[in-house]
Scaffold this active site. Structure first.
Site, PDB file in Angstrom:
ATOM      1  N   ASN A  85     -49.426  38.658   2.537  1.00  0.00           N
ATOM      2  CA  ASN A  85     -48.390  38.832   3.560  1.00  0.00           C
ATOM      3  C   ASN A  85     -47.513  37.600   3.794  1.00  0.00           C
ATOM      4  O   ASN A  85     -46.286  37.718   3.764  1.00  0.00           O
ATOM      5  CB  ASN A  85     -49.029  39.298   4.874  1.00  0.00           C
ATOM      6  CG  ASN A  85     -49.630  40.694   4.745  1.00  0.00           C
ATOM      7  OD1 ASN A  85     -49.190  41.492   3.932  1.00  0.00           O
ATOM      8  ND2 ASN A  85     -50.638  40.985   5.554  1.00  0.00           N
TER       9      ASN A  85
ATOM     10  N   MET B 121     -44.139  52.963   4.753  1.00  0.00           N
ATOM     11  CA  MET B 121     -45.196  53.479   5.625  1.00  0.00           C
ATOM     12  C   MET B 121     -44.931  54.906   6.107  1.00  0.00           C
ATOM     13  O   MET B 121     -45.866  55.674   6.318  1.00  0.00           O
ATOM     14  CB  MET B 121     -45.372  52.555   6.825  1.00  0.00           C
ATOM     15  CG  MET B 121     -46.007  51.225   6.473  1.00  0.00           C
ATOM     16  SD  MET B 121     -45.880  50.024   7.819  1.00  0.00           S
ATOM     17  CE  MET B 121     -46.591  50.947   9.176  1.00  0.00           C
TER      18      MET B 121
ATOM     19  N   TYR C 204     -51.553  53.662  -5.525  1.00  0.00           N
ATOM     20  CA  TYR C 204     -50.837  52.390  -5.658  1.00  0.00           C
ATOM     21  C   TYR C 204     -50.250  52.248  -7.059  1.00  0.00           C
ATOM     22  O   TYR C 204     -50.646  52.956  -7.987  1.00  0.00           O
ATOM     23  CB  TYR C 204     -51.780  51.221  -5.350  1.00  0.00           C
ATOM     24  CG  TYR C 204     -51.061  49.939  -4.984  1.00  0.00           C
ATOM     25  CD1 TYR C 204     -50.198  49.896  -3.895  1.00  0.00           C
ATOM     26  CD2 TYR C 204     -51.230  48.785  -5.738  1.00  0.00           C
ATOM     27  CE1 TYR C 204     -49.534  48.725  -3.563  1.00  0.00           C
ATOM     28  CE2 TYR C 204     -50.585  47.611  -5.406  1.00  0.00           C
ATOM     29  CZ  TYR C 204     -49.725  47.579  -4.315  1.00  0.00           C
ATOM     30  OH  TYR C 204     -49.062  46.418  -3.990  1.00  0.00           O
TER      31      TYR C 204
ATOM     32  N   SER D  21     -46.692  44.207  11.799  1.00  0.00           N
ATOM     33  CA  SER D  21     -47.549  44.172  10.606  1.00  0.00           C
ATOM     34  C   SER D  21     -47.844  42.724  10.227  1.00  0.00           C
ATOM     35  O   SER D  21     -47.265  41.783  10.781  1.00  0.00           O
ATOM     36  CB  SER D  21     -46.839  44.872   9.439  1.00  0.00           C
ATOM     37  OG  SER D  21     -45.698  44.117   9.040  1.00  0.00           O
TER      38      SER D  21
ATOM     39  N   ARG E 135     -42.541  50.671  16.616  1.00  0.00           N
ATOM     40  CA  ARG E 135     -42.631  52.024  17.159  1.00  0.00           C
ATOM     41  C   ARG E 135     -43.039  51.971  18.626  1.00  0.00           C
ATOM     42  O   ARG E 135     -43.825  51.120  19.016  1.00  0.00           O
ATOM     43  CB  ARG E 135     -43.652  52.852  16.366  1.00  0.00           C
ATOM     44  CG  ARG E 135     -43.193  53.233  14.969  1.00  0.00           C
ATOM     45  CD  ARG E 135     -44.234  54.093  14.273  1.00  0.00           C
ATOM     46  NE  ARG E 135     -45.475  53.364  14.016  1.00  0.00           N
ATOM     47  CZ  ARG E 135     -46.573  53.924  13.536  1.00  0.00           C
ATOM     48  NH1 ARG E 135     -46.600  55.215  13.259  1.00  0.00           N
ATOM     49  NH2 ARG E 135     -47.655  53.204  13.311  1.00  0.00           N
TER      50      ARG E 135
END
Length: 330
Positions: A122, A243, A49, A149, A171
């Site tokens: 988020n 991602m 990170y 997400s 996806r």
């Protein structure tokens, strides 16, 4: 939950008993209640990170707790208050902690615990990206990938409350119909797979929904390139994650003939930039609190896990196609 070296969780993470730090004059003693496992937490443990705490470190950057005791110079908080952490790297995967007053934000007690535990990363990211890059009005649209997400679910709900339409890319997977149903129930206007993005039939969609002025990207690679094809001229794509671990690839024609803008966003940086502007933080949090009270912003789909089962929680959080956020109960 402590890690003394960087590596793959859960192997490098262990449950340890530590002494609670001495309460300083400007510190707050907090009993932690719940803390989620976010992708950034995993990346921090792996050592990949952008910012890393000094080792050994307690995992977790987000969570909610209850104030037990305050230092003599603390004025904004009192015992019994609920608080969330607004600063990264302090470690939330613990039962007790002593934190500086300026690292904490008070949360009204009518905000459910799980909502509070998952609020500072988020939903704040979703709120800022919808507000700061394009002047969106009711009827405008936004396209986003990784729509299932935590950020994606918050974008759908915040946009819906503002009258903004969302085109949500996910996806393909075995349980796709269930996922589509769940996102539509949150307020999504359209859910498509990455494969559908490339099909000519996408043109039919824009007969009912205007082409998006804003694209939100946390995947990278082909997904990004395909979303750009559907962006309005002079629209903006904001990248806040990667991602797929692949670069953002932009066709030359998108730059020349569409004049698209590419931006990046990192909530931690926004907080640093606005550290001396408490009003901007307060107004954002108040707006999110109101959405929660009105039932327009709910907790992301989550699985509650006792702290002692942390290994399973870490493993489950790293599985592909995970739609349920792991929440450690402390």
């Amino acid at each position: 939950l402590l890690y003394e070296r960087h590596g793959e969780p859960p192997a490098v993470v262990q449950l340890k008993d530590l002494e609670v730090a001495v309460l300083g004059d400007s510190d707050v003693h907090v009993k932690m209640l719940a803390a989620p496992i976010n992708p950034a937490d995993i990346n921090t443990i792996q050592g990949t990170y952008a910012t890393l705490p000094a080792l050994p470190a307690v995992g977790g950057n987000e969570g909610v707790g209850e104030v037990l005791e305050v230092g003599r110079r603390v004025t904004a908080l009192k015992p019994g208050d609920r608080v969330i952490l607004a600063v990264n790297g302090l470690g939330t995967w613990r039962t007790w902690g002593v934190f500086p007053e300026e690292a904490l934000l008070r949360v009204p007690r009518d905000i459910p615990v799980l909502c509070a535990a998952t609020l500072s990363v988020n939903p704040c990211t979703a709120f800022r990206m919808l507000a700061d890059f394009e002047s969106l009005a009711p009827g405008d649209s936004v396209i986003q990938n990784a729509a299932n997400s935590g950020v994606g679910q918050a974008v759908i709900q915040i946009a819906k409350a503002s009258g903004i339409k969302t085109i949500n890319v996910v996806r393909d997977r075995a349980d796709l119909p269930k996922l589509v149903e769940r996102l539509m129930a949150l307020g999504a206007d359209l859910v498509v797979t990455e494969e559908m993005l490339r099909k000519p039939e996408m043109k039919d969609i824009f007969k009912d929904i205007p082409k998006p002025r804003l694209a939100l990207n946390c995947v990278g690679g082909k997904s990004t390139t395909e979303m750009l094809r559907h962006l309005q001229p002079r629209g903006t794509m904001v990248t806040y994650g990667g991602m797929a671990k692949q670069p953002v690839v932009v066709p030359v024609r998108a730059f020349i003939f569409q004049d698209v803008r590419l931006r990046g966003f990192w909530m931690s940086q926004w907080r640093k930039d606005h550290a001396q502007d408490p009003d901007s933080v307060t107004s954002m949090m108040d707006a999110l609190f109101q959405l929660i009270r009105r039932g327009q912003l709910s907790t992301p789909t989550c699985t509650q896990v006792p702290l002692q089962d942390y290994r399973a929680a870490l493993e489950n959080s790293m599985k592909p196609f995970t739609s349920s956020k792991q929440i450690l109960l402390l």
